[in-house]
Design a protein around this motif. Structure first.
Motif, mmCIF file in Angstrom:
data_model
loop_
_atom_site.group_PDB
_atom_site.id
_atom_site.type_symbol
_atom_site.label_atom_id
_atom_site.label_comp_id
_atom_site.label_asym_id
_atom_site.label_seq_id
_atom_site.Cartn_x
_atom_site.Cartn_y
_atom_site.Cartn_z
ATOM 1 N N ASP A 136 -38.624 -3.136 27.852
ATOM 2 C CA ASP A 136 -38.861 -1.924 27.381
ATOM 3 C C ASP A 136 -39.551 -1.783 26.420
ATOM 4 O O ASP A 136 -40.329 -2.785 25.924
ATOM 5 N N LEU A 137 -39.846 -0.196 25.805
ATOM 6 C CA LEU A 137 -41.044 -0.167 25.058
ATOM 7 C C LEU A 137 -40.614 -0.995 23.436
ATOM 8 O O LEU A 137 -41.550 -1.597 22.990
ATOM 9 N N LYS A 138 -39.421 -1.184 23.277
ATOM 10 C CA LYS A 138 -39.216 -1.817 21.850
ATOM 11 C C LYS A 138 -39.577 -3.362 22.195
ATOM 12 O O LYS A 138 -40.259 -3.891 21.127
ATOM 13 N N GLY A 139 -39.297 -3.803 23.233
ATOM 14 C CA GLY A 139 -39.584 -5.175 23.436
ATOM 15 C C GLY A 139 -41.128 -5.528 23.749
ATOM 16 O O GLY A 139 -41.671 -6.558 22.995
ATOM 17 N N PHE A 140 -41.658 -4.447 24.034
ATOM 18 C CA PHE A 140 -43.183 -4.663 24.280
ATOM 19 C C PHE A 140 -43.798 -4.423 22.688
ATOM 20 O O PHE A 140 -44.653 -5.077 22.571
ATOM 21 N N VAL A 141 -43.283 -3.642 22.082
ATOM 22 C CA VAL A 141 -43.784 -3.228 20.557
ATOM 23 C C VAL A 141 -43.683 -4.630 19.706
ATOM 24 O O VAL A 141 -44.601 -5.198 19.106
ATOM 25 N N ALA A 218 -44.305 0.940 33.424
ATOM 26 C CA ALA A 218 -44.446 1.950 32.623
ATOM 27 C C ALA A 218 -43.501 1.847 31.309
ATOM 28 O O ALA A 218 -42.297 2.086 31.993
ATOM 29 N N TYR A 219 -43.757 1.840 30.279
ATOM 30 C CA TYR A 219 -43.023 1.439 29.177
ATOM 31 C C TYR A 219 -42.507 2.845 28.657
ATOM 32 O O TYR A 219 -41.543 3.289 28.044
ATOM 33 N N ALA A 220 -43.423 3.926 28.587
ATOM 34 C CA ALA A 220 -43.213 5.166 28.298
ATOM 35 C C ALA A 220 -44.425 6.378 28.404
ATOM 36 O O ALA A 220 -45.594 5.906 28.709
ATOM 37 N N ILE A 221 -43.979 7.592 28.420
ATOM 38 C CA ILE A 221 -44.982 8.723 28.534
ATOM 39 C C ILE A 221 -44.965 9.387 27.128
ATOM 40 O O ILE A 221 -43.967 9.609 26.614
ATOM 41 N N ALA A 222 -46.255 9.435 26.616
ATOM 42 C CA ALA A 222 -46.537 9.980 25.095
ATOM 43 C C ALA A 222 -46.246 11.392 24.845
ATOM 44 O O ALA A 222 -47.157 11.776 24.335
ATOM 45 N N THR A 223 -45.490 12.063 25.810
ATOM 46 C CA THR A 223 -45.329 13.609 25.487
ATOM 47 C C THR A 223 -44.124 13.704 25.195
ATOM 48 O O THR A 223 -43.044 13.144 25.272
ATOM 49 N N PRO A 224 -43.573 15.188 24.552
ATOM 50 C CA PRO A 224 -42.381 15.579 24.160
ATOM 51 C C PRO A 224 -41.139 15.342 25.341
ATOM 52 O O PRO A 224 -40.051 15.196 24.894
ATOM 53 N N SER A 225 -41.707 15.666 26.495
ATOM 54 C CA SER A 225 -40.734 15.501 27.557
ATOM 55 C C SER A 225 -41.147 14.643 28.681
ATOM 56 O O SER A 225 -42.380 14.496 28.796
ATOM 57 N N ARG A 226 -40.326 14.532 29.549
ATOM 58 C CA ARG A 226 -40.743 13.580 30.531
ATOM 59 C C ARG A 226 -41.461 14.225 31.583
ATOM 60 O O ARG A 226 -41.436 15.587 31.740
ATOM 61 N N SER A 227 -42.246 13.624 32.604
ATOM 62 C CA SER A 227 -43.092 14.250 33.513
ATOM 63 C C SER A 227 -42.292 14.332 34.724
ATOM 64 O O SER A 227 -41.482 13.353 35.294
ATOM 65 N N PRO A 228 -42.392 15.596 35.331
ATOM 66 C CA PRO A 228 -41.565 15.664 36.880
ATOM 67 C C PRO A 228 -42.014 14.723 37.625
ATOM 68 O O PRO A 228 -41.459 14.519 38.692
ATOM 69 N N ALA A 229 -43.310 14.420 37.502
ATOM 70 C CA ALA A 229 -44.047 13.326 38.466
ATOM 71 C C ALA A 229 -43.317 11.938 38.448
ATOM 72 O O ALA A 229 -43.439 11.415 39.350
ATOM 73 N N LEU A 230 -42.769 11.603 37.216
ATOM 74 C CA LEU A 230 -42.325 10.408 36.862
ATOM 75 C C LEU A 230 -40.932 10.447 35.945
ATOM 76 O O LEU A 230 -40.854 10.117 35.327
ATOM 77 N N PRO A 231 -39.966 11.096 36.761
ATOM 78 C CA PRO A 231 -38.857 11.470 35.897
ATOM 79 C C PRO A 231 -38.268 10.004 35.465
ATOM 80 O O PRO A 231 -37.233 10.444 34.525
ATOM 81 N N ASP A 232 -38.356 8.941 35.894
ATOM 82 C CA ASP A 232 -37.467 7.792 35.280
ATOM 83 C C ASP A 232 -38.335 7.153 34.230
ATOM 84 O O ASP A 232 -37.697 6.318 33.459
#
Ligand code: ASP
Length: 320
Positions: A136-141, A218-232
């Motif tokens: 996950d993102l924490k592990g990646f960082v 994909a570890y994360a999307i850098a937007t305030p909310s999730r993308s409908p195209a990638l809800p997970d």
């Protein structure tokens, strides 16, 4: 007499110019994409120009001119004839970040272009090869902090979106990676899928399909909310790196001095493309954010470019 003859000549040239603008476009238009084929800017360009070509009654032919983070193709576009037959798809890198990173840049994003219109907003994702040893993102960082220089970070050249959003990430994490530049994130993505490089920060339209297919992480999307195209895919805020919020965009520009009638015709064709159901669906499926009506004018893009240059210059100077 001499002056009169000159005036008559100038008047004739003006009439000829506006007559040419009225019959525009009378032949195919070249759109320079300053990155490799198959990458995010190329994908956005091909989707919108397909519909624009129908409206204009002339083909818009894409010419990929990669190199130097998109600044090679952008320089070429800025120096092309301003008759409307050469235009370009620029983006947050070429028309926002590049001035901070190239002291001798040969164009000014605000002064050397006529803005035509915003084509698509493109959220940024942190993506890695499938075998990357972090869940996950924490592990990646944590992994980046411990092994930064051993990690290969792909990008599309200095000043590109993937490069500038990438150095923003590594500066926030407080690490330095090994940089692997490409002429676009299209070819970079191929190497990410095959595991030749470790990670990149890239625009959603390039990576959405591979994420859905499970060929990259994909570890994360850098937007305030999730993308409908990638809800997970979690947001950076949800995944523990809330300060990393960044989005990119792609927009059409014409060389400075392109007649206003021509710019209006191009903008009108773009607006029609963005209203077309099929075109919208293709962009939305890839996770693009479609510009609102008020964001679709040439004037809006002109203001936006000035703001983007002002926003990125201090951020990138500090990150370096
Ligand atoms: N937009 C670039 C491309 O199309 C990538 C980038 O700027 O990072 O490849």
């Amino acid at each position: 007499m001499k002056i009169l003859a000159k005036l008559a000549f100038a008047a004739a040239a003006l009439v000829a110019g506006s007559a040419a603008a009225q019959t525009y476009p009378a032949k195919p238009i070249t759109m320079i994409v300053p990155f490799a084929a198959g990458g995010p800017t190329d994908v956005v360009a091909r989707i919108v120009t397909e519909h624009m070509s129908r409206t204009l009654g002339q083909q818009i032919v894409i010419e990929n001119v990669g190199g130097a983070g998109g600044t090679t193709g952008t320089t070429r576009a800025s120096q092309a004839g301003n008759d409307g037959y050469t235009i370009m798809m620029g983006h947050m890198g070429t028309h926002g970040a590049a001035p901070a990173l190239y002291p001798n840049l040969k164009y000014d994003p605000s002064k050397d272009f006529e803005p035509v219109g915003l084509a698509a907003g493109t959220p940024i994702l942190i993506v890695a090869k499938k075998a990357f040893p972090a869940q996950d993102l924490k592990g990646f960082v944590d992994y980046l902090k411990a092994n930064g220089d051993k990690v290969n970070q792909a990008h599309a050249g200095v000043g590109s979106v993937s490069h500038s959003t990438g150095i923003l990430l590594t500066s926030q994490v407080g690490t330095k990676t090994t940089q692997v530049p490409y002429t676009g994130t299209g070819p970079a993505l191929n190497d990410l899928v095959s595991g030749q490089v470790d990670f990149m920060t890239d625009q959603i339209v390039n990576v959405a399909e591979q994420i859905r297919a499970g060929t990259i992480r994909a570890y994360a999307i850098a937007t305030p909310s999730r993308s409908p195209a990638l809800p997970d895919v979690p947001t950076t805020k949800e995944a523990g790196l809330p300060q990393y919020e960044v989005s990119a965009w792609n927009a059409i520009f014409a060389p400075k001095g392109t007649p206003a009638e021509v710019v209006t015709k191009l903008n009108d064709a773009l607006v029609k493309a963005l209203a077309d159901e099929g075109t919208r669906k293709r962009l939305l499926d890839l996770g693009a954010v479609l510009p609102e009506k008020n964001e679709q004018t040439s004037a809006w893009l002109g203001d936006f470019v000035a703001k983007e240059v002002a926003r990125w210059t201090p951020v990138l100077k500090a990150a370096k």
